[in-house]
Design a protein around this motif. Structure first.
Motif, PDB file in Angstrom:
ATOM      1  N   ALA A 405       0.855  -1.365   0.070  1.00  0.00           N
ATOM      2  CA  ALA A 405       0.108   0.045  -0.046  1.00  0.00           C
ATOM      3  C   ALA A 405       0.372   1.280  -0.472  1.00  0.00           C
ATOM      4  O   ALA A 405       0.314   2.211  -0.317  1.00  0.00           O
ATOM      5  N   ARG A 406       1.863   1.340   0.276  1.00  0.00           N
ATOM      6  CA  ARG A 406       3.191   2.244  -0.193  1.00  0.00           C
ATOM      7  C   ARG A 406       3.114   2.823  -0.417  1.00  0.00           C
ATOM      8  O   ARG A 406       3.870   3.834  -1.051  1.00  0.00           O
ATOM      9  N   ALA A 407       4.029   1.510  -0.752  1.00  0.00           N
ATOM     10  CA  ALA A 407       4.407   2.081  -2.130  1.00  0.00           C
ATOM     11  C   ALA A 407       4.102   2.173  -3.523  1.00  0.00           C
ATOM     12  O   ALA A 407       4.040   2.660  -3.679  1.00  0.00           O
ATOM     13  N   ALA A 408       2.722   1.958  -3.226  1.00  0.00           N
ATOM     14  CA  ALA A 408       1.357   2.713  -4.153  1.00  0.00           C
ATOM     15  C   ALA A 408       1.536   3.734  -4.081  1.00  0.00           C
ATOM     16  O   ALA A 408       1.168   5.079  -5.099  1.00  0.00           O
ATOM     17  N   GLY A 409       1.209   4.838  -2.825  1.00  0.00           N
ATOM     18  CA  GLY A 409       1.166   5.240  -2.493  1.00  0.00           C
ATOM     19  C   GLY A 409       2.374   6.404  -2.950  1.00  0.00           C
ATOM     20  O   GLY A 409       2.531   7.931  -3.243  1.00  0.00           O
ATOM     21  N   GLU A 410       3.676   5.850  -2.985  1.00  0.00           N
ATOM     22  CA  GLU A 410       5.027   6.444  -3.027  1.00  0.00           C
ATOM     23  C   GLU A 410       4.934   7.142  -4.957  1.00  0.00           C
ATOM     24  O   GLU A 410       5.440   7.913  -5.039  1.00  0.00           O
ATOM     25  N   LYS A 411       3.967   6.132  -5.639  1.00  0.00           N
ATOM     26  CA  LYS A 411       3.861   6.143  -7.167  1.00  0.00           C
ATOM     27  C   LYS A 411       2.856   7.688  -7.374  1.00  0.00           C
ATOM     28  O   LYS A 411       3.087   7.820  -8.183  1.00  0.00           O
ATOM     29  N   LEU A 412       2.313   8.305  -6.862  1.00  0.00           N
ATOM     30  CA  LEU A 412       1.002   9.344  -6.772  1.00  0.00           C
ATOM     31  C   LEU A 412       1.961  10.484  -5.946  1.00  0.00           C
ATOM     32  O   LEU A 412       2.681  10.942  -5.778  1.00  0.00           O
ATOM     33  N   VAL A 413       1.502  11.268  -7.835  1.00  0.00           N
ATOM     34  CA  VAL A 413       2.826  12.369  -7.420  1.00  0.00           C
ATOM     35  C   VAL A 413       1.590  13.922  -8.040  1.00  0.00           C
ATOM     36  O   VAL A 413       0.725  13.768  -8.652  1.00  0.00           O
ATOM     37  N   PHE A 414       1.691  14.802  -6.928  1.00  0.00           N
ATOM     38  CA  PHE A 414       0.475  15.640  -6.818  1.00  0.00           C
ATOM     39  C   PHE A 414       1.546  16.895  -6.771  1.00  0.00           C
ATOM     40  O   PHE A 414       3.078  17.662  -5.674  1.00  0.00           O
ATOM     41  N   THR A 415       1.335  18.097  -7.630  1.00  0.00           N
ATOM     42  CA  THR A 415       1.876  18.936  -8.342  1.00  0.00           C
ATOM     43  C   THR A 415       1.461  20.444  -7.646  1.00  0.00           C
ATOM     44  O   THR A 415       0.023  19.891  -7.882  1.00  0.00           O
ATOM     45  N   TRP A 416       1.486  21.332  -6.530  1.00  0.00           N
ATOM     46  CA  TRP A 416       1.130  22.317  -6.451  1.00  0.00           C
ATOM     47  C   TRP A 416       2.018  23.332  -6.592  1.00  0.00           C
ATOM     48  O   TRP A 416       3.301  23.677  -7.160  1.00  0.00           O
ATOM     49  N   SER A 417       1.151  24.442  -6.913  1.00  0.00           N
ATOM     50  CA  SER A 417       1.555  26.288  -6.644  1.00  0.00           C
ATOM     51  C   SER A 417       0.355  26.749  -5.447  1.00  0.00           C
ATOM     52  O   SER A 417      -0.600  26.674  -5.034  1.00  0.00           O
ATOM     53  N   PRO A 418       1.020  27.868  -5.384  1.00  0.00           N
ATOM     54  CA  PRO A 418       1.013  28.492  -4.048  1.00  0.00           C
ATOM     55  C   PRO A 418       0.032  29.454  -4.570  1.00  0.00           C
ATOM     56  O   PRO A 418      -0.986  29.617  -5.381  1.00  0.00           O
ATOM     57  N   VAL A 419      -1.155  29.534  -3.876  1.00  0.00           N
ATOM     58  CA  VAL A 419      -2.308  30.103  -3.800  1.00  0.00           C
ATOM     59  C   VAL A 419      -2.553  31.086  -4.489  1.00  0.00           C
ATOM     60  O   VAL A 419      -3.475  31.376  -5.241  1.00  0.00           O
ATOM     61  N   ALA A 420      -1.724  32.359  -3.682  1.00  0.00           N
ATOM     62  CA  ALA A 420      -1.613  33.490  -4.260  1.00  0.00           C
ATOM     63  C   ALA A 420      -1.469  33.227  -5.928  1.00  0.00           C
ATOM     64  O   ALA A 420      -1.967  34.233  -6.968  1.00  0.00           O
ATOM     65  N   ALA A 421      -0.759  32.284  -6.620  1.00  0.00           N
ATOM     66  CA  ALA A 421       0.124  32.330  -7.297  1.00  0.00           C
ATOM     67  C   ALA A 421      -0.665  32.590  -8.491  1.00  0.00           C
ATOM     68  O   ALA A 421      -1.235  31.733  -9.558  1.00  0.00           O
ATOM     69  N   ALA A 422      -1.674  30.719  -7.557  1.00  0.00           N
ATOM     70  CA  ALA A 422      -2.788  29.974  -8.542  1.00  0.00           C
ATOM     71  C   ALA A 422      -4.014  31.556  -8.842  1.00  0.00           C
ATOM     72  O   ALA A 422      -4.414  31.460 -10.150  1.00  0.00           O
ATOM     73  N   GLN A 423      -4.245  32.319  -7.410  1.00  0.00           N
ATOM     74  CA  GLN A 423      -5.110  33.300  -8.027  1.00  0.00           C
ATOM     75  C   GLN A 423      -5.551  34.249  -8.992  1.00  0.00           C
ATOM     76  O   GLN A 423      -6.045  35.295  -9.351  1.00  0.00           O
ATOM     77  N   GLY A 424      -3.544  34.868  -9.423  1.00  0.00           N
ATOM     78  CA  GLY A 424      -3.195  35.705  -9.916  1.00  0.00           C
ATOM     79  C   GLY A 424      -2.737  35.397 -11.552  1.00  0.00           C
ATOM     80  O   GLY A 424      -3.134  36.397 -12.764  1.00  0.00           O
ATOM     81  N   ALA A 425      -2.735  34.026 -12.185  1.00  0.00           N
ATOM     82  CA  ALA A 425      -2.609  33.114 -12.809  1.00  0.00           C
ATOM     83  C   ALA A 425      -3.496  33.942 -13.745  1.00  0.00           C
ATOM     84  O   ALA A 425      -4.732  33.791 -13.786  1.00  0.00           O
TER      85      ALA A 425
END
Length: 425
Positions: A405-425
């Protein structure tokens, strides 16, 4: 247009997010029974629920689910179309309402007073107080000053909890009077949270320091024990579950006896119950942390099914339909749930790796928590709602199941950006 496919009905009051409602509905449909979901505003249910029930052709009807009279009136009307077999809820916030309505209509179900006790942490503690060794030290407080005084009397560290929320919402381990005052003030100021009125009180409890488990129960009998993996203090987030728990025989017997004594003391002896317990620091005793008058959440019924072949949703529905569920359970495999956490705040730009995670050996489910998807902005709230995804895997033993289960979790990749950057895009 007639939507019902059968003249026998079971009414569910609202629905949880983690699949138990859908699993119960599938079983009922197999039995030729039509499930109907009641919700105050069906269109406001999460899209994942609307999607799943639409795929099952299960109707969601509008009704004031906070009014027993309104639900009874709906059921009376339904009885003009066929046989009403049962009324229930597998959702924490409405399991007591389901029991109340079933009792009013003379249908099978748990004692509504007992289920209502489970919805209040103070009432639960009071009901168990007559049985020695079930409760940790505790005291209910109606102000920050009272909570601090209680904490000093009990001895630090303590755990402060709201009386009637779930999912570890606003539950904190407190090391000092300042910690106690801060979280108590926060709870007192909530008013309404997630659509539910929050009692302006807290319960202050002795912090039990050993390992945590839960007992999965039907008709007052423990079917098996689940090992629980928790987060680091001060939060009490559930990060994983493993079934069956592997314990020395003496500790297993201790936990089973405590859990069965707890449901007996409260009166939840019909249908499913989920009891959380912790061993003391030296492992020689245990205390009950919580009793829930419902089937376990967090996909625990699914890990029970994978490990043992026993479906707790089916056991519940069998009892609701008037049958005698088979309460024997044997496990030849182990199943584990692993949860991934969201970071504190930000905008999720992309989620990758789901297919790769699902393809790994032994993996049964890779599932984003409802509402977690690319494009959302998220801010953590310190509860189980901060979990991003769950992975369920099986293995020959604990280490293999959890490792997969943990090995499967390591396959998941979340790409984030700061909230301010997202709102200004």
């Amino acid at each position: 247009m007639e939507l019902y496919v059968s003249s026998r009905f079971v009414v569910f009051i609202d629905s949880p997010w983690t699949g138990a409602g859908q699993d119960c509905a599938r079983f009922l449909l197999e039995q030729g029974v039509t499930p109907i979901i009641l919700a105050s505003n069906p269109a406001a249910l999460h899209p994942s629920l609307l999607h799943d029930y639409a795929e099952l052709a299960v109707e969601i009807r509008a009704c004031d689910v906070d009014s027993a009279d309104a639900i009874v009136a709906f059921c009376r009307e339904l009885q003009t179309q066929g046989e009403l077999v049962g009324v229930t809820s597998v959702y924490e916030y409405y399991c007591d309402m389901g029991a109340r309505v079933a009792a009013r209509l003379g249908l099978a179900g748990p004692d509504p007073e007992a289920v209502a006790i489970c919805r209040s942490k103070s009432a639960m503690r009071e009901a168990m107080a007559a049985t020695p060794g079930l409760n940790p030290l505790f005291e209910v407080a109606a102000s920050a000053d009272e909570a601090v005084e209680a904490a000093r009397a009990i001895g630090f560290p303590v755990v402060v909890k709201p009386l009637d929320l779930t999912g570890s919402l606003f539950v904190r381990r407190c090391e000092s009077a300042e910690d106690v005052a801060a979280i108590t003030g926060e709870v007192m100021s909530l008013g309404v949270y997630l659509g539910h009125t929050v009692t302006p009180k807290v319960i202050v409890e002795e912090c039990v320091l050993g390992a945590e488990y839960s007992a999965e129960i039907v008709h007052g009998k423990v079917l098996g024990l689940t090992e629980k993996i928790g987060s680091e203090p001060p939060l009490f987030l559930e990060m994983g579950h493993i079934f069956p728990a592997r314990l020395p025989a003496g500790q297993e017997q201790l936990l089973v006896e405590k859990a069965e004594s707890a449901v007996k003391a409260i009166g939840v002896t019909w249908g499913p119950a989920h009891v959380e317990l912790k061993l003391t620091a030296d492992g020689t005793d245990a205390r009950v942390i919580e009793v829930n008058g419902r089937i376990a959440g967090d996909r625990i019924p699914e890990v029970v099914r994978i490990a043992s072949g026993v479906d707790m949703c089916r056991l519940h529905m069998t009892a609701l339909l008037g049958g005698a569920p088979d309460l024997t359970l044997n496990c030849e495999r182990t199943a584990a749930i692993h949860f991934l956490m969201l970071q504190a705040s930000g905008h999720i730009d992309a989620i990758d790796g789901v297919a790769e995670a699902q393809a790994l050996e032994g993996v049964h489910e890779v599932h984003m928590r409802p509402g977690v998807q690319a494009g959302i902005t998220y801010e953590a709230n310190g509860s189980n709602r901060d979990r991003a995804a769950w992975i369920i895997a099986e293995g020959a033993d604990r280490d293999e199941a959890l490792g997969r289960a943990r090995a499967a979790g390591e396959k998941l990749v979340f790409t984030w950006s700061p909230v301010a950057a997202a709102q200004g895009a």
